[in-house]
Design an enzyme around this catalytic site. Structure first.
Site, mmCIF file in Angstrom:
data_model
loop_
_atom_site.group_PDB
_atom_site.id
_atom_site.type_symbol
_atom_site.label_atom_id
_atom_site.label_comp_id
_atom_site.label_asym_id
_atom_site.label_seq_id
_atom_site.Cartn_x
_atom_site.Cartn_y
_atom_site.Cartn_z
ATOM 1 C CB CYS A 113 37.628 6.583 34.756
ATOM 2 S SG CYS A 113 36.333 7.527 33.924
ATOM 3 C CB CYS B 46 38.332 11.597 35.018
ATOM 4 S SG CYS B 46 37.823 10.288 36.156
ATOM 5 C CB CYS C 236 33.910 7.284 37.068
ATOM 6 S SG CYS C 236 35.363 8.158 37.716
ATOM 7 C CB CYS D 145 34.362 12.083 35.498
ATOM 8 S SG CYS D 145 34.340 10.430 34.770
ATOM 9 C CB CYS E 143 28.715 -6.578 34.582
ATOM 10 S SG CYS E 143 28.536 -7.066 32.879
#
Length: 143
Positions: free
Chosen positions: A55, A58, A104, A107, A128
């Protein structure tokens, strides 16, 4: 679509001013306002190196390169996340469609969407994902 109206609280709380300083405008719009980068323009669309996709907000590890495949859709595609704990899924009714948004789970950053048209010999799923939502950490195949 913004996450401002979402009731879910994520473990990692991000400071908006800090994110605006740290992320590119595209990374910010994709992760914080569910924007979508143009097809075939993302940094990781054709990446084939071994490693982990994390990510961009984070640094949570999200996808392994071994789960990446060429779907032809114009965005990096994966048939599964790193594990069942790193992804949050939410029904997305934007743009006159019903899709499943992928975020995510640490976060709340918008990553992309998941569809049921992935490789049938794997999971049948296609995550995707916008390149702008990811950072890639190269690793040797055997790690």
């Amino acid at each position: 679509m913004s996450h401002d109206s979402d009731d879910k609280t994520f473990p990692y709380q991000k400071d908006d001013a800090e994110l605006r300083r740290r992320l590119t405008p595209m990374q910010y719009e994709v992760t914080q306002h569910a924007a979508t980068e143009r097809a075939f323009t993302g940094e990781y669309t054709d990446t084939e190196d071994a490693g982990i996709y994390k990510c961009v907000v984070c640094s949570t590890p999200l996808f392994e390169s071994g789960a990446k495949f060429h779907s032809g859709c114009g965005w990096p595609s994966y048939f599964k996340p790193l594990n069942g704990e790193v992804i949050d899924e939410k029904v997305d009714y934007s743009h006159g469609m019903v899709r499943v948004e992928v975020r995510c789970n640490n976060c709340g950053a918008h990553l992309g969407h998941v569809f049921e048209d992935g490789p049938r010999d794997k999971t049948g799923l296609r995550y995707c994902i916008n390149s702008a939502a990811l950072n890639f950490e190269s690793r040797p195949e055997n790690e």
